[in-house]
Design a protein around this motif. Structure first.
Motif, PDB file in Angstrom:
ATOM      1  N   GLU A 252       0.811  -1.216   0.000  1.00 44.34           N
ATOM      2  CA  GLU A 252       0.000   0.000   0.000  1.00 44.34           C
ATOM      3  C   GLU A 252       0.851   1.276   0.000  1.00 44.34           C
ATOM      4  O   GLU A 252       0.417   2.306  -0.494  1.00 44.34           O
ATOM      5  CB  GLU A 252      -0.967  -0.018   1.179  1.00 44.34           C
ATOM      6  CG  GLU A 252      -2.016  -1.111   1.006  1.00 44.34           C
ATOM      7  CD  GLU A 252      -3.037  -1.130   2.113  1.00 44.34           C
ATOM      8  OE1 GLU A 252      -4.231  -1.261   1.818  1.00 44.34           O
ATOM      9  OE2 GLU A 252      -2.628  -0.995   3.286  1.00 44.34           O
ATOM     10  N   THR A 253       2.054   1.185   0.552  1.00 44.06           N
ATOM     11  CA  THR A 253       2.919   2.366   0.564  1.00 44.06           C
ATOM     12  C   THR A 253       3.983   2.333  -0.534  1.00 44.06           C
ATOM     13  O   THR A 253       4.261   3.356  -1.148  1.00 44.06           O
ATOM     14  CB  THR A 253       3.589   2.518   1.954  1.00 44.06           C
ATOM     15  OG1 THR A 253       2.579   2.854   2.909  1.00 44.06           O
ATOM     16  CG2 THR A 253       4.643   3.622   1.950  1.00 44.06           C
ATOM     17  N   ALA A 254       4.569   1.187  -0.773  1.00 46.09           N
ATOM     18  CA  ALA A 254       5.651   1.121  -1.767  1.00 46.09           C
ATOM     19  C   ALA A 254       5.141   0.735  -3.144  1.00 46.09           C
ATOM     20  O   ALA A 254       5.858   0.893  -4.131  1.00 46.09           O
ATOM     21  CB  ALA A 254       6.714   0.121  -1.315  1.00 46.09           C
ATOM     22  N   GLY A 255       3.920   0.235  -3.228  1.00 45.96           N
ATOM     23  CA  GLY A 255       3.438  -0.300  -4.495  1.00 45.96           C
ATOM     24  C   GLY A 255       4.144  -1.606  -4.836  1.00 45.96           C
ATOM     25  O   GLY A 255       4.997  -2.086  -4.082  1.00 45.96           O
ATOM     26  N   PHE A 256       3.762  -2.191  -5.958  1.00 43.94           N
ATOM     27  CA  PHE A 256       4.428  -3.408  -6.416  1.00 43.94           C
ATOM     28  C   PHE A 256       5.753  -3.087  -7.103  1.00 43.94           C
ATOM     29  O   PHE A 256       6.675  -3.883  -7.099  1.00 43.94           O
ATOM     30  CB  PHE A 256       3.542  -4.145  -7.431  1.00 43.94           C
ATOM     31  CG  PHE A 256       2.311  -4.759  -6.839  1.00 43.94           C
ATOM     32  CD1 PHE A 256       2.387  -5.942  -6.115  1.00 43.94           C
ATOM     33  CD2 PHE A 256       1.065  -4.170  -6.993  1.00 43.94           C
ATOM     34  CE1 PHE A 256       1.240  -6.533  -5.575  1.00 43.94           C
ATOM     35  CE2 PHE A 256      -0.077  -4.741  -6.458  1.00 43.94           C
ATOM     36  CZ  PHE A 256       0.004  -5.917  -5.748  1.00 43.94           C
TER      37      PHE A 256
END
Lengths: 464, 464, 464
Positions: free
Chosen positions: C397-401
Motif C-alpha cells: 500500500e505504501t511502496a506499491g508493487f
C-alpha cells in the motif's frame, strides 16, 4: 436464543469451517490441563461457595474493571479494593449497563460462556436484565453444584497449577491432599518476591526465607541453598515448574565471586538500579542451573511495566489493570543464560511475550534452534482470538508446532477456565482448518496436531 | 464499465460479504464528520474554482508525487514547487502514463473514486486517455457544481476541521462565518511552530505571538498566557481540538522553576538538542493542563522523521513526501503526563502512531486503561484498507471499539474526502462483517457499532 | 495419492481461489530467474552426480537440522560437519522419523515438492518409509537426469547467481563459460570478508586482496582501488550485483581524511568495536559510490546476529542454524548514505530485513520515496507462505508493487529452487487473487502484475 453460536470463532468460509468443525469436535471433550494460572488453592481446600456475582466476575478481573475505568467509571463506583462490597447489586448494574464496551474483546467471549454454560443465561447482558442476571447467578452460587470442587470436576480438569511464593507454606495444597479428594492441584514456584530487590518487602522476604529454611539467607551461598530447599519442598508437593515475572528478559552469567559481591550490595541496599536488573538477570541463570538439577521447568514472563498508573498504585496497590507492555528484546538478553545452558536437552525454558513483534523476529528463531527453549502461548492482552491466530501465523513456520507448549489459561477467574480453553481449542481448530483447506497439511495430520496442541504438548513440556 | 465495484473492499467470502453489504448500506449515507485534516479555509471563504487537474490531483498530494519520484520521475518534470505550472497537460500525461504504479495502493482507490463519482470517468486512467481525462476534469472544474462550497454540500459534510498555527488570524474562518453560509468549518490549534524550538522561525514566531496577544512571550509566564489566549480565541472560533506533531511521544513534568529555566535557555539558544526534546515534552504536559481548563481535546501525532531527504529539503522545503516513520515508544514517553493527568475523566488525549507494532503492545493497553486516552484511526501510510484492518484486528480486543474515535481523513486533497471516508466505512463494514460471520458479535450489535464508528464516536470524542 | 495438492497455498474461498488459479496458470511455466543465492558454481563446472540423500537434503540445510536440533536430536547423530558421512542411511532414518516436526513450515513444502516432482515419491515421509525414500533418491541421483546441468535445464532456469568472495578466482565460473554449455550462471560480489574487520581472517584477506590486484591494500586508496578492480573483474564475468551482510543497516559518510584515518586504525587493530561498526557503515557508502560508477546493483542484508550459540560456534563454526534476527533500524541508519546518493536514479539498492515490524514502518515508506531504493523479497525465516503474504500486505500500500524486485530463492539447496519459486508464485497469485476478489484491482492488471512479479521486476532490478 443463545449467547453462544456453535460455530463461533470458526472461519466464515464454508470449506474451512467444515474442517475446523471436525477438528474441534475431536478435541472439545478432552480434559483441561492448566499448567499456569492464578486460582487459589484455598478455594479447593475450603470448598466454600463463591460469594456474590460481583466478587466473582467484577472485582477480581482486571480485564473487566480496566475497561470500565478507561471509559470513566470510577473504581469507587465498582467498590474495587474493598473487602466487603456495600452494594453488590448496584455495582453489578453499573457493570451490566457498560457491558456493550466489551464488544469485540475476549472478555465478552469468556463471560458469555460462563453466563450460558454455567448459569443457563441466554439473553445478552444489559442494563435491562441486570437484576435477572444478578439474582440468577447469586442463587446458583449457593447451590452444591457451584462449590469449587464440584466445578473442578464438572470442568473436567486433569491438573490445575496455582502460582505461589516460595514463602508460602502450601498449607492449602496440603489440606487438599489430606482431604483425600481425587484432584491434581499443584503449586508453581514463583520466586519474584525473593529475587527481585525492587519487590515490596524484599529484605523481609529474604529474612522470612531464612527462618523457613534455617539457612543464613543474607549470604549468597545460604540464599541459594534456601531457594533450592524451597524448590525441593514445592517439588515434593507436586510442583513441576517455576515462573519468573521480570521487567525484561535480561539474563547474566557472572562468576561466582562477582555474583556473591553483587548479592552483598543488593542486601546492603547499596546497589544501583542497573545492578538490581543485573541481579535479577543473574537469578534467572541461577534458577536455570537449579532446574537442571531438580528438573523443574522454567517459565519466563518478561516485558510488563507494572503499576504504570502512579496514582492508582498509591491508592490501590498492584494488579489494578495498569500494567502496560513494553518493547522486549530476547536475542541479546537471553544470551548469557543460553551461552551457559542453551544446549541442554534436559532443561526446558518456556518463553512468553507481550511484544508480538518478537514472535517471528526473535522467539520463533530462538525456539527453533535451542533445545532448551519452548514458546509459551499468547499471554495476557494477546490471549484472545486474534492474538492466538497471530501467534500461530507468525511462529509456526519457523518454530513449528512442536516447540510450543499448548495453552495456558493464566487466570485468576476460576469460572473462566473452560471458556478460555474453549477459545484456544476453537482457534487452533480454525488455524489448522485453514492449513488443511490451503493444503499445507492433510487432515489426518491436523487431527493429530489438534490433540497435541490441546493436551499432548502441555503434558510433555510441563512434565504432567 | 466502471472504475469502482459496488462490493469493493468487502471480503470475498459470500457469507461475510453479505453481512458487510448490509452494514455498509446502513452507514454509507451518513454525513461526513471530518475532525482532523489539512484543507484550506480560504477555499471556502473565497469559493473560487479549483484550477487545473494538476494543481488539484498531483501538485498538492505527496502520496502521488512520492511514488512517481521513487520510480525515477523528477520533481522538475512534475513542476512541483512552482506557483504557476508551465505545461499542466504535460505533467498530467506523465502522471497518467505512470498511473499503473498505484496498483494496490490507497491512492488508486481515492483517485478512481474522485474520477468516477465526481467527474463521471469510467475508463481506467492511462497514457492513452490522459488527454480525455485532462479535458473532462478541466472543463468541469469551471462549472458551478465544482465550487468549493457546492462540493462541501454535495459531500454531505457535517463539520470540517482545518489545521492552523496559533499565529493564524483565522480571517478565512471569520469570512466564512460572516458570509452567512450554513456550514461548519472550524480551526484546530496546532502550536508546533511555537512549542518546537527546532521549527524554522521559532523565535520569530514567539515574537509574533507576543505582538498578537500583547504578552511578554519571552518570559515563561507570558508565553504560557499568550498560548492560553490564542487557544481561547480559537475556541471562540469553533475550535474543539489541538494537534501536536512531535518527533516522539515524549512528555515531561518539570517543576515550574525548572520549566521556566529551560524556557529561558531555549529562548537564548543555549539549550542542547536533548533539552529541546525535553522542552517539547514539557509543552505537551502544559497543553494537557490547559485542555483540562478550556476543554479542548488533544491530538498527538508523534514518530515521523520529517524531511529525511536532505537534498530535497534544501531545494523544495517541507512536505515533499520524504517524511519517514520511526520506532515510537509510548509506555515510558507518556508516563510524566499520565502521572499528572492520566486519571482525569474530563480530559481527552487522542494518540496516533506510524509504528504499527505499538497497536497491540502499547496503545491498546494504555487506552484500555487510562480514562483520558483514546486511539486515533490509522494514520498516513496506514490510512489504507490493509492498515485499517490491522488496526481493528490488533487494537479492538484490548481497547474495545469505544476507546477509538472514528475516522480522520487528514487530507490536503479536498476532493479525496468522500473517497477516504468511503474506504473507512467499507473496511469497518468488512471488519464487523467478519465479527458477525465468526459469531463474535451479533448483527444488531454490529449495526449499532457501524453507526458509532462512522459518526457516534467522532462526535463525542471531538465534542462536535 | 500425492504429496502436493494442485491448489496448495491458494485461499480456501472459492471465488478467490478461482482467480488465483488463473493467475498462477499464467506464470507457472515462466523461467526461473534466480538473482541471489548460495549454490556452488563448482557443481555446474564439474557436473558430477550429487552424493547421497543426506548430503543433499540434511547436511547443507540449516532449516532442516536446526529444527531437529531444537527437538533434542544432536548434531553428532546427524553427522553434521563431517566430510564423509559414516552411516547416511541411519541419519536419513533419524530425519525421517522426525519429519512430522516440519508440519506447518516451508521446509515441509519445499521437501515434499522435491520428493514428488523430482523423485516421484508420493507417500508422506515417515519412519516407516525411510528406507524406500533413501533407496529411491540414492538410485536416481546416480542417473544422468540428476546431473547438475541437466537439472538446471529441467528447472527452466534463465539465470542463476552465486555469491562469492572478492578473493574468489571465479575459476568455476570461467570453467562453465569455457565448457560452451549454454547457461547463465553469474557471480555476485560479496565483500564482507574484506570490509568487516570482525570477519575471521580479515587481515589475511586484505593481504590476499593486495596480492590478487597488485595494489597496496594496506593504504586506504590502494584498498579502495583493489576492491574496484575486483568489482570490475566480477562484472566482466557477468556479475550484476553486490551483496552486503552486515550486522546492522548502519551507513556512514565520513570525509575522505577521516575515512583514511579510520582505515589505518582498523588495519592496525587499534579501533574500538564501535569504530569497526562505523567502518562497515562507511564501506556501504563506498560501495554505493562504486556502484554509481560501475553499475553493479547493491543488496543489503542486515540484522542477523550471527553465531548466537557460542558452544556450537566453537565446535562447528558458522552457519549452524544459530543466526538469530535482531531489531533493525533503517530510517536513521541509512541516512548518511541516502543523504549522499539517495536521489540517484541510476543507483539501485535492494533492502532486505529480518524484522517484519519495519515493512510498513520504515522500508515501504523509504522505498516509496527514494529513487535508489527497492525492497527485496521476504528473507530467510520470512521466506515462507505466511511471511510472503505479510510482506505484500504490509509493503504494497505504501511502496506499491513496482518498488519490489520479485523473488530470491537465496538457497544453498539446489534441488529446492523450483519448490521455492513455486511457493512464491502461488502466494503472489493468492495475494493478487484477493486483490481482484475484493475489487482493488481488475483481473487484467493482476495478470500483468503476476508476470511482473515473477520475471519482469527481477530482470529489471538486477539488470538481467
Amino acid at each position: 436464543m443463545a449467547l453462544l453460536h456453535e460455530d463461533r470463532l470458526f472461519p466464515a468460509d464454508e470449506r474451512t469451517r467444515a474442517i475446523a468443525r471436525r477438528l474441534y469436535e475431536s478435541i472439545k471433550g478432552l480434559p483441561i490441563v492448566s499448567p499456569h494460572g492464578h486460582t487459589q488453592a484455598r478455594w479447593f481446600a475450603q470448598n466454600e461457595p463463591f460469594p456474590d456475582p460481583v466478587k466473582l466476575f467484577v472485582q477480581p478481573d482486571h480485564y473487566v474493571f480496566r475497561m470500565l475505568y478507561s471509559q470513566g467509571v470510577t473504581l469507587e463506583e465498582l467498590e474495587i479494593g474493598k473487602q466487603e462490597i456495600d452494594d453488590p447489586r448496584k455495582v453489578w448494574r453499573t457493570f451490566a449497563s457498560h457491558y456493550y464496551l466489551f464488544r469485540g474483546t475476549p472478555t465478552r467471549l469468556w463471560l458469555d460462556y460462563a453466563f450460558q454454560e454455567l448459569f443457563g443465561l441466554t439473553e445478552r447482558l444489559s442494563e435491562s436484565n441486570a437484576d435477572l442476571y444478578y439474582d440468577t447467578i447469586a442463587a446458583q452460587l449457593q447451590t452444591p453444584d457451584f462449590l469449587p470442587r464440584t466445578l473442578y470436576e464438572r470442568f473436567n480438569i486433569e491438573v490445575l497449577a496455582t502460582t505461589d511464593s516460595p514463602l508460602d507454606s502450601l498449607a492449602d495444597h496440603e489440606a487438599i491432599r489430606a482431604s483425600g479428594w481425587n484432584a491434581r492441584i499443584i503449586p508453581t514456584f514463583r520466586p519474584d518476591p525473593l529475587v527481585d530487590p525492587q519487590h515490596p518487602g524484599f529484605l523481609d522476604n529474604i529474612r522470612a526465607l531464612g527462618t523457613l529454611t534455617s539457612e543464613d539467607t543474607f549470604t549468597w551461598r545460604g540464599y541459594l541453598r534456601a531457594l533450592a530447599r524451597r524448590r525441593e519442598y514445592f517439588r515434593q508437593m507436586g510442583c513441576t515448574a517455576t515462573d519468573h515475572g521480570h521487567p525484561t528478559a535480561l539474563t547474566e552469567d557472572l562468576g561466582d565471586t562477582s555474583a556473591a559481591a553483587l548479592f552483598e550490595q543488593v542486601i546492603k541496599g547499596t546497589a544501583y538500579a542497573a545492578d538490581l536488573e543485573i541481579f535479577r538477570g543473574q537469578m534467572l541463570t541461577e534458577m536455570a542451573r537449579m532446574s537442571l538439577e531438580d528438573g523443574l521447568i522454567m517459565q519466563i514472563h518478561p516485558g510488563s511495566v507494572r503499576n504504570h498508573n502512579a496514582q492508582l498504585y498509591a491508592k490501590y496497590g498492584r494488579d489494578m489493570g495498569a500494567d502496560i507492555p513494553a518493547p522486549t528484546n530476547y536475542v541479546e538478553a537471553l544470551r548469557p543464560l543460553l551461552n551457559r545452558f542453551g544446549n541442554e536437552r534436559h532443561l526446558t525454558i518456556i518463553l512468553f511475550t507481550l511484544d508480538e513483534a518478537t514472535y517471528s523476529r526473535e522467539l520463533a528463531p530462538l525456539a527453533g534452534h535451542y533445545p532448551c527453549l519452548k514458546l509459551g502461548p499468547p499471554w495476557w492482552f494477546h490471549d484472545s482470538a486474534e492474538g492466538m491466530m497471530r501467534f500461530r501465523e507468525r511462529a509456526t513456520e519457523t518454530a513449528g508446532f512442536y516447540n510450543t507448549v499448548g495453552f495456558n489459561d493464566d487466570t485468576r477467574a476460576f469460572l473462566s477456565i473452560p471458556a478460555r480453553h474453549d477459545v484456544a481449542r476453537r482457534i487452533d481448530a480454525a488455524f489448522l482448518g485453514r492449513q488443511v483447506a490451503e493444503h499445507k497439511l492433510e487432515e489426518d495430520e491436523a487431527m493429530e496436531l489438534a490433540t497435541d496442541l490441546t493436551v499432548g504438548l502441555v503434558r510433555k513440556a510441563y512434565k504432567l
